[in-house]
Design a protein around this motif. Structure first.
Motif, PDB file in Angstrom:
ATOM      1  N   SER A   1      -5.371   5.483  -2.651  1.00 17.51           N
ATOM      2  CA  SER A   1      -4.048   4.858  -2.217  1.00 17.51           C
ATOM      3  C   SER A   1      -3.585   5.622  -0.651  1.00 17.51           C
ATOM      4  CB  SER A   1      -3.009   5.152  -3.247  1.00 17.51           C
ATOM      5  OG  SER A   1      -2.913   6.497  -3.289  1.00 17.51           O
TER       6      SER A   1
ATOM      7  N   LEU B   1       1.885   1.733  -3.499  1.00 19.62           N
ATOM      8  CA  LEU B   1       0.749   2.220  -4.251  1.00 19.62           C
ATOM      9  C   LEU B   1       0.561   3.739  -4.114  1.00 19.62           C
ATOM     10  CD1 LEU B   1      -1.530   1.238  -6.151  1.00 19.62           C
ATOM     11  CD2 LEU B   1      -2.992   1.004  -3.988  1.00 19.62           C
ATOM     12  N   PHE B   2       0.811   4.195  -2.741  1.00 18.14           N
ATOM     13  CA  PHE B   2       0.493   5.312  -2.358  1.00 18.14           C
ATOM     14  C   PHE B   2       1.739   6.403  -3.002  1.00 18.14           C
ATOM     15  CE2 PHE B   2       2.202   8.925   0.624  1.00 18.14           C
ATOM     16  CZ  PHE B   2       1.081   9.686   0.667  1.00 18.14           C
TER      17      PHE B   2
ATOM     18  N   ILE C   1       3.482   5.728  -5.809  1.00 17.57           N
ATOM     19  CA  ILE C   1       2.901   5.937  -7.336  1.00 17.57           C
ATOM     20  C   ILE C   1       1.893   6.732  -7.586  1.00 17.57           C
ATOM     21  CG2 ILE C   1       2.412   4.485  -9.367  1.00 17.57           C
ATOM     22  CD1 ILE C   1       4.107   2.236  -7.954  1.00 17.57           C
ATOM     23  N   HIS C   2       0.880   6.568  -6.868  1.00 15.97           N
ATOM     24  CA  HIS C   2      -0.430   7.100  -7.372  1.00 15.97           C
ATOM     25  C   HIS C   2      -0.736   8.476  -6.434  1.00 15.97           C
ATOM     26  CE1 HIS C   2      -1.659   4.189  -9.927  1.00 15.97           C
ATOM     27  NE2 HIS C   2      -1.170   3.274  -9.339  1.00 15.97           N
ATOM     28  N   LYS C   3      -0.663   8.626  -5.249  1.00 12.61           N
ATOM     29  CA  LYS C   3      -0.836   9.629  -4.387  1.00 12.61           C
ATOM     30  C   LYS C   3      -2.335  10.217  -4.592  1.00 12.61           C
ATOM     31  CE  LYS C   3       3.799  11.218  -3.729  1.00 12.61           C
ATOM     32  NZ  LYS C   3       4.937  11.862  -3.713  1.00 12.61           N
ATOM     33  N   ASP C   4      -3.191   9.192  -4.660  1.00 14.58           N
ATOM     34  CA  ASP C   4      -4.812   9.650  -4.743  1.00 14.58           C
ATOM     35  C   ASP C   4      -5.234   9.295  -3.548  1.00 14.58           C
ATOM     36  OD1 ASP C   4      -5.003   6.859  -4.994  1.00 14.58           O
ATOM     37  OD2 ASP C   4      -5.909   6.870  -7.056  1.00 14.58           O
ATOM     38  N   LYS C   5      -6.448   9.780  -3.263  1.00 15.38           N
ATOM     39  CA  LYS C   5      -7.651   9.435  -2.121  1.00 15.38           C
ATOM     40  C   LYS C   5      -7.453   7.782  -1.782  1.00 15.38           C
ATOM     41  CE  LYS C   5     -10.608  10.800   1.124  1.00 15.38           C
ATOM     42  NZ  LYS C   5      -9.884  11.342   2.181  1.00 15.38           N
TER      43      LYS C   5
ATOM     44  N   SER D   1       0.925  -1.274   0.089  1.00 19.74           N
ATOM     45  CA  SER D   1       0.090  -0.002  -0.008  1.00 19.74           C
ATOM     46  C   SER D   1       0.732   1.380   0.063  1.00 19.74           C
ATOM     47  CB  SER D   1      -0.971  -0.087   1.226  1.00 19.74           C
ATOM     48  OG  SER D   1      -0.176   0.068   2.287  1.00 19.74           O
TER      49      SER D   1
END
Length: 184
Positions: A34, A25-26, A28-32, A22
């Motif tokens: 993740s 994933l955070f 890489i994406h830095k979206d809500k 996780s």
């Protein structure tokens, strides 16, 4: 190794893997989604890893604790409180991490009583360290979620503390009675 130890070790490994995944994933994406997944898995990981560290690293350092210390004595009010909670009825549903520490076939009553004191201290430390995830809210926000998970974790630990104190008092009385009989 007991089934409970194997299960707990497996959960620590899985929660560590999920926390790392996780986090990646955070990054890489830095979206809500993740950040929510990372906050969730780091909290789950913390609660299990902290318990593993305290139980396996700190716990053995607590061997030989003085079971006669006033901290371990049950008060009359406490005994009444345990009757109100019906501890006798639900204590059997709690798992034991290492049942060999409380086995009358392999341990003396004195050893079991000392092991119960050690287990109580371990769970009290876990109770206190259950508050740490509240600090995660500084980065992740959503304070109420971290407060809620910490309270749930603390209540879980409190069950084990209560059972240790409830059972130990009975064993101390039995041990005293048996020692008196032997000295006659």
């Amino acid at each position: 190794m007991s089934i409970m130890k194997k299960l707990f070790n497996t959960i620590v490994i899985i929660s560590t893997a999920l926390m790392i995944l996780s986090f990646i994933l955070f990054i890489i994406h830095k979206d809500k989604l993740s950040i929510t997944l990372f906050a969730t898995f780091i909290t789950i990981w913390y609660h299990f890893f902290m318990r593993w560290i305290i139980g396996n690293v700190v716990g053995p350092m607590l061997l030989g604790v003085n079971s006669n210390n006033k901290w371990f004595h049950q008060t009359k009010k406490e005994n009444k409180f345990y009757r109100i909670l019906h501890v006798k009825d639900w204590k059997k549903f709690l798992p034991t991490y290492d049942s060999t520490l409380f086995d009358l076939k392999t341990q003396s009553l004195d050893d079991i009583i000392n092991n119960m004191c050690q287990a109580e201290l371990i769970h009290e430390l876990m109770f206190i360290f259950s508050l740490v995830p509240i600090a995660f809210s500084i980065y992740f926000g959503d304070l109420y979620i971290f407060v809620l998970t910490s309270i749930v974790a603390m209540m879980f630990e409190l069950c084990f503390i209560i059972v240790q104190r409830y059972n130990r008092e009975r064993l101390v009385k039995l041990n005293t009675k048996l020692k008196r009989r032997r000295s006659r």
